[in-house]
Scaffold this active site. Structure first.
Site, PDB file in Angstrom:
ATOM      1  N   ASP A  13       0.946  -1.213   0.016  1.00 16.31           N
ATOM      2  CA  ASP A  13      -0.034  -0.078   0.120  1.00 16.31           C
ATOM      3  C   ASP A  13       0.768   1.318   0.036  1.00 16.31           C
ATOM      4  OD1 ASP A  13      -2.280  -1.707   0.196  1.00 16.31           O
ATOM      5  OD2 ASP A  13      -2.047  -1.896   2.394  1.00 16.31           O
ATOM      6  N   LYS A  18      -0.771   3.932  -8.169  1.00 19.22           N
ATOM      7  CA  LYS A  18      -0.292   5.679  -8.545  1.00 19.22           C
ATOM      8  C   LYS A  18       0.618   5.879  -9.501  1.00 19.22           C
ATOM      9  CE  LYS A  18       0.918   9.905  -8.010  1.00 19.22           C
ATOM     10  NZ  LYS A  18       0.940  11.428  -7.534  1.00 19.22           N
ATOM     11  N   THR A 128      -5.831 -11.642   3.727  1.00 18.36           N
ATOM     12  CA  THR A 128      -7.075 -10.860   3.190  1.00 18.36           C
ATOM     13  C   THR A 128      -8.198 -11.783   2.794  1.00 18.36           C
ATOM     14  OG1 THR A 128      -6.089 -11.301   0.966  1.00 18.36           O
ATOM     15  CG2 THR A 128      -5.423  -9.291   1.909  1.00 18.36           C
ATOM     16  N   GLN A 221       1.825  -6.229  -3.120  1.00 14.23           N
ATOM     17  CA  GLN A 221       2.141  -6.416  -1.624  1.00 14.23           C
ATOM     18  C   GLN A 221       3.313  -5.583  -1.411  1.00 14.23           C
ATOM     19  OE1 GLN A 221       1.061  -9.621  -3.317  1.00 14.23           O
ATOM     20  NE2 GLN A 221      -0.800  -8.813  -2.585  1.00 14.23           N
TER      21      GLN A 221
HETATM   22  P1  GDP Z   1      -0.783   0.144  -3.546  1.00 15.44           P
HETATM   23  O1  GDP Z   1      -1.392  -0.870  -3.133  1.00 15.44           O
HETATM   24  O2  GDP Z   1       0.759   0.234  -3.418  1.00 15.44           O
HETATM   25  O3  GDP Z   1      -0.803   0.481  -5.104  1.00 15.44           O
HETATM   26  O4  GDP Z   1      -1.279   1.362  -2.642  1.00 15.44           O
HETATM   27  P2  GDP Z   1      -2.957   1.522  -2.305  1.00 15.44           P
HETATM   28  O5  GDP Z   1      -3.690   2.058  -3.626  1.00 15.44           O
HETATM   29  O6  GDP Z   1      -3.436   0.631  -1.451  1.00 15.44           O
HETATM   30  O7  GDP Z   1      -2.715   2.814  -1.062  1.00 15.44           O
HETATM   31  C1  GDP Z   1      -2.241   3.941  -1.397  1.00 15.44           C
HETATM   32  C2  GDP Z   1      -3.339   5.261  -1.234  1.00 15.44           C
HETATM   33  O8  GDP Z   1      -2.866   6.338  -1.251  1.00 15.44           O
HETATM   34  C3  GDP Z   1      -4.304   5.143  -2.339  1.00 15.44           C
HETATM   35  O9  GDP Z   1      -5.621   5.558  -1.999  1.00 15.44           O
HETATM   36  C4  GDP Z   1      -3.849   6.335  -3.205  1.00 15.44           C
HETATM   37  O10 GDP Z   1      -4.752   6.882  -4.108  1.00 15.44           O
HETATM   38  C5  GDP Z   1      -3.053   7.376  -2.418  1.00 15.44           C
HETATM   39  N1  GDP Z   1      -1.895   7.971  -2.715  1.00 15.44           N
HETATM   40  C6  GDP Z   1      -1.031   7.568  -3.605  1.00 15.44           C
HETATM   41  N2  GDP Z   1      -0.157   8.444  -3.694  1.00 15.44           N
HETATM   42  C7  GDP Z   1      -0.269   9.398  -2.771  1.00 15.44           C
HETATM   43  C8  GDP Z   1       0.108  10.910  -2.343  1.00 15.44           C
HETATM   44  O11 GDP Z   1       1.289  10.954  -2.782  1.00 15.44           O
HETATM   45  N3  GDP Z   1      -0.752  11.392  -1.305  1.00 15.44           N
HETATM   46  C9  GDP Z   1      -1.825  11.056  -1.019  1.00 15.44           C
HETATM   47  N4  GDP Z   1      -2.370  11.789  -0.239  1.00 15.44           N
HETATM   48  N5  GDP Z   1      -2.572   9.969  -1.568  1.00 15.44           N
HETATM   49  C10 GDP Z   1      -1.776   9.018  -2.206  1.00 15.44           C
HETATM   50  P1  IMO Z   2      -0.986  -4.330  -2.171  1.00 11.91           P
HETATM   51  O1  IMO Z   2      -0.472  -4.669  -3.345  1.00 11.91           O
HETATM   52  C1  IMO Z   2      -0.949  -4.733   2.323  1.00 11.91           C
HETATM   53  C2  IMO Z   2      -0.974  -8.925   3.860  1.00 11.91           C
HETATM   54  C3  IMO Z   2      -2.231  -9.178   4.524  1.00 11.91           C
HETATM   55  C4  IMO Z   2      -1.707 -10.046   5.482  1.00 11.91           C
HETATM   56  C5  IMO Z   2      -0.762 -10.689   4.562  1.00 11.91           C
HETATM   57  C6  IMO Z   2      -0.986 -12.285   4.238  1.00 11.91           C
HETATM   58  O2  IMO Z   2      -2.084  -3.596  -2.132  1.00 11.91           O
HETATM   59  O3  IMO Z   2       0.058  -3.600  -1.589  1.00 11.91           O
HETATM   60  P2  IMO Z   2      -2.514 -12.975   2.240  1.00 11.91           P
HETATM   61  O4  IMO Z   2      -4.093 -12.591   1.864  1.00 11.91           O
HETATM   62  O5  IMO Z   2      -1.650 -12.427   1.025  1.00 11.91           O
HETATM   63  O6  IMO Z   2      -2.248 -14.320   2.527  1.00 11.91           O
HETATM   64  O7  IMO Z   2      -2.508 -12.029   3.457  1.00 11.91           O
HETATM   65  O8  IMO Z   2      -0.338  -9.950   3.558  1.00 11.91           O
HETATM   66  N1  IMO Z   2      -1.240  -8.260   2.504  1.00 11.91           N
HETATM   67  C7  IMO Z   2      -1.050  -6.996   2.059  1.00 11.91           C
HETATM   68  N2  IMO Z   2      -0.863  -5.804   2.871  1.00 11.91           N
HETATM   69  N3  IMO Z   2      -0.844  -4.406   0.670  1.00 11.91           N
HETATM   70  C8  IMO Z   2      -1.262  -5.778   0.054  1.00 11.91           C
HETATM   71  O9  IMO Z   2      -1.377  -5.673  -1.257  1.00 11.91           O
HETATM   72  C9  IMO Z   2      -1.307  -6.934   0.655  1.00 11.91           C
HETATM   73  N4  IMO Z   2      -1.615  -8.141   0.141  1.00 11.91           N
HETATM   74  C10 IMO Z   2      -1.423  -8.996   1.378  1.00 11.91           C
HETATM   75  O10 IMO Z   2      -2.966  -8.106   5.052  1.00 11.91           O
HETATM   76  O11 IMO Z   2      -1.162  -9.363   6.363  1.00 11.91           O
HETATM   77 MG    MG Z   3      -3.039  -1.718  -1.759  1.00 14.15          MG
END
Ligand code: GDP
Ligand code: IMO
Ligand code: MG
Length: 421
Positions: A13, A18, A128, A221
Site C-alpha cells: 500500500d 498510482k 485478506t 504487496q
Molecule cells: P498500492 O497497493 O501500493 O497501490 O497502494 P494503495 O492504492 O493500496 O494505497 C495507496 C493510497 O494512497 C491510495 O488511496 C492512493 O490513491 C493514495 N495515494 C497515492 N499516492 C499518494 C500521495 O502522494 N498522497 C496522497 N495523499 N495519497 C496518495
Molecule cells: P498491495 O499490493 C498490504 C497482507 C495481509 C496479511 C498478509 C497475508 O495492495 O500493496 P494474504 O491474503 O496475502 O495471504 O495475507 O499480507 N497483504 C497486504 N498488505 N497490501 C497488500 O497488497 C497486501 N496483500 C497482502 O494483510 O497481513
Molecule cells: Mg494496496
C-alpha cells in the site's frame, strides 16, 4: 529500452498503483508477476477512483499492453468482475492478456484460507481471505488447476475437483466447504468470460523485450511480506521482491535495468506481524485520517508508524533498489516533529540489520532522530523546487540515510501531483 521493476518497500500500500499509472504514460507493457486479488492498487484520474486487484495498473493508458503473468494466482470470478467494472467505466480492456501458466484461485481456496485463519486462533496472520496462500500451497504441491487447463475444463471434471476438496475441507476443518452446483455455474460463467484473454504470455513478453520496448514490472504487496525475506510467518505466500519477476513474469534477470522502490513517507501495515516503529497515538490517528489509511481490498484500518530506515535499507539491499519514489509526503503536513528510526536497540546493543527472528524483532526498540515538520499544503505544488524547505530537508535526509536517489516525490493521489527530480 528500460525494464523497470516497481516494488513496494515494506508492507504494501505504498502507492504502487498510482506511480505505475504515472510511469505507464511512457511504457509499452506492464506485467504483474505474483500475488492475486489480495492486492489493491488505487489510481485516481480526473477525480475518478479505480481500485485494481488483478488487472495491471497500465490498463488506463490506451497505448500500454498489460499482462497478468505466470506467477500470479488468478481468481476467475474476481477477474471477470474487475473487467466488467472497468468496461462499465469506459475502459476497453482489449490491451490485456492473462498467462495460461497462472494458477487458478478456486472458491475452495477461499474456504481453506478462512478455516486456516480460524484454526490459528490468537496466532492469526490476518490474511485478506482471498485464498492466496492455499492456492500457492497447491501450486507448490503440484495440484493446482492452471489457466491452460481451466479454460478447457468440462463441468463434470470441475464438479469432481470441487467435490474432492469439499471432502478434504470436511475432514480437516469440519466445514461444509463450497456449495457445489452454484459454484460450478459461476466458475463456468467466469471461465467463458475470461477465456479470450488467456494466452502464452511468455511469448508476448519476449516480443516486447526483443523490440526494445519499455516495460514496467508491477510488484504487488511489499518486500517485507515476501515469503522468504519478510516477517515470516506474517507474510504473503509469494515473492514481491524484484527477483519475483524472473520467476513469475518471464523476465530474465539480465533484462532488468532499474529497480524503483515505492516508499511511503511514513510506514503502514495491515494484518498482524512485527512493526518496530508502530505508533498508536494522536499522530497515528491524524495520519490514518489524512492519508485515508484503510485497506483498498479489505477496508481494515492500517497500522501506522514512523519511517523505519533499518527495514527500508534491508529492503533496498534485497531488491537492488536504484531509485526511490517517495509517496504520501503531503500527509505529514502539520506534524510538529517528524521522527526517523535510524537503528534498533536490541538487548542493550545498537543494531542496523533487520533481524530474522520475530522474538528479536519484538525486543527491538526504535532509535529515533527528529527533524522539524512542515505546515505547508503540498498537494498543489507543481515542481520539486516549490516544496517547502523543511519538506526538502526530510527528503534529503532519507536520501542520506539510504544512499538511494529519491527521483519521484508524490504529493497527492492524482497524476499531476507527482514531482520528478
Ligand atoms: P498500492 O497497493 O501500493 O497501490 O497502494 P494503495 O492504492 O493500496 O494505497 C495507496 C493510497 O494512497 C491510495 O488511496 C492512493 O490513491 C493514495 N495515494 C497515492 N499516492 C499518494 C500521495 O502522494 N498522497 C496522497 N495523499 N495519497 C496518495
Ligand atoms: P498491495 O499490493 C498490504 C497482507 C495481509 C496479511 C498478509 C497475508 O495492495 O500493496 P494474504 O491474503 O496475502 O495471504 O495475507 O499480507 N497483504 C497486504 N498488505 N497490501 C497488500 O497488497 C497486501 N496483500 C497482502 O494483510 O497481513
Ligand atoms: Mg494496496
Amino acid at each position: 529500452m528500460a525494464v523497470k521493476v516497481i516494488v513496494g518497500s515494506l508492507w504494501g500500500d505504498e502507492g504502487k498503483g498510482k506511480i505505475i499509472d504515472f510511469l505507464a504514460n511512457d511504457a509499452d507493457l506492464v506485467i504483474r508477476a505474483q500475488g492475486g486479488n489480495n492486492a489493491g492498487h488505487t489510481i485516481v484520474v480526473n477525480s475518478k477512483k479505480y481500485a485494481l486487484h488483478l488487472v495491471p495498473s497500465g490498463i488506463l493508458r490506451a497505448n500500454c499492453y498489460n499482462i497478468i503473468g505466470d506467477g500470479v494466482v488468478v481468481d476467475p470470478i474476481s477477474l471477470m468482475k474487475e473487467i466488467e467494472f472497468l468496461k462499465s467505466q469506459g475502459v476497453k480492456c482489449d490491451n490485456l492478456a492473462v498467462s495460461n501458466r497462472a494458477s487458478v484461485v478456486m472458491p475452495y481456496h477461499i474456504v481453506i484460507d478462512r478455516c486456516s485463519e480460524e484454526k490459528r486462533k490468537e496466532n492469526k496472520i490476518g490474511t485478506t481471505v482471498k485464498g492466496i496462500g492455499p492456492c500457492y500451497m497447491d501450486t507448490v504441491e503440484r495440484s493446482s488447476v492452471r489457466m491452460c487447463d481451466f479454460v478447457d475444463m468440462n463441468e463434470a471434471d470441475l464438479r469432481e475437483i470441487i467435490n474432492q476438496r469439499n471432502i478434504f475441507i470436511k475432514l480437516n476443518y469440519g466445514d461444509e466447504g463450497v456449495d457445489i452446483e452454484p459454484t460450478v455455474k459461476e466458475l463456468m460463467e467466469a471461465r467463458n468470460y475470461i477465456k479470450g484473454y488467456v494466452t502464452d504470455t511468455t511469448v508476448i513478453v519476449d516480443r516486447f523485450l526483443k523490440k526494445g520496448k519499455n516495460l514496467l514490472l508491477e510488484g504487488a504487496q511489499g518486500s517485507l511480506l515476501d515469503v522468504t525475506y519478510g516477517t515470516y510467518p506474517y507474510v504473503t505466500s509469494s515473492h514481491p521482491i524484484s527477483g519475483g519477476f524472473c520467476i513469475g513474469g518471464a523476465v530474465p534477470p539480465n533484462a532488468i535495468t532499474d529497480v524503483i522502490a515505492i516508499t511511503k513517507a511514513y510506514n503502514t501495515r495491515v494484518g498482524k506481524g512485527p512493526f518496530v516503529t508502530e505508533i498508536d497515538d494522536d499522530i497515528a490517528h491524524y495520519i490514518r485520517e489524512e492519508g485515508h489509511e484503510y485497506g483498498t481490498t479489505t477496508g481494515r484500518p492500517r497500522r501506522i508508524g514512523y519511517m523505519d530506515i533499518v527495514a527500508l535499507n534491508y529492503s533496498i539491499r534485497i531488491n537492488g533498489v536504484t531509485m526511490i519514489a517517495l509517496t504520501l509526503l503531503d500527509v505529514l503536513k502539520g506534524i510538529d516533529k517528524i521522527k526517523i528510526c535510524t537503528a534498533y536497540e536490541l538487548d542493550g546493543n545498537r543494531i542496523t540489520h533487520y533481524p530474522a527472528s520475530l522474538k528479536e524483532l519484538e525486543r527491538c526498540k526504535p532509535v529515533y532522530e527528529e527533524i522539524d515538520g512542515f505546515e505547508d499544503d503540498l498537494t498543489e505544488v507543481k515542481s520539486y523546487d516549490e516544496l517547502s524547505e523543511n519538506a526538502k530537508v526530510y527528503v534529503n535526509r532519507l536520501e542520506e540515510l539510504t544512499g538511494v536517489k529519491i527521483g519521484i516525490v508524490s504529493v497527492g493521489p492524482g497524476r499531476r501531483q507527482t514531482l520528478t527530480r
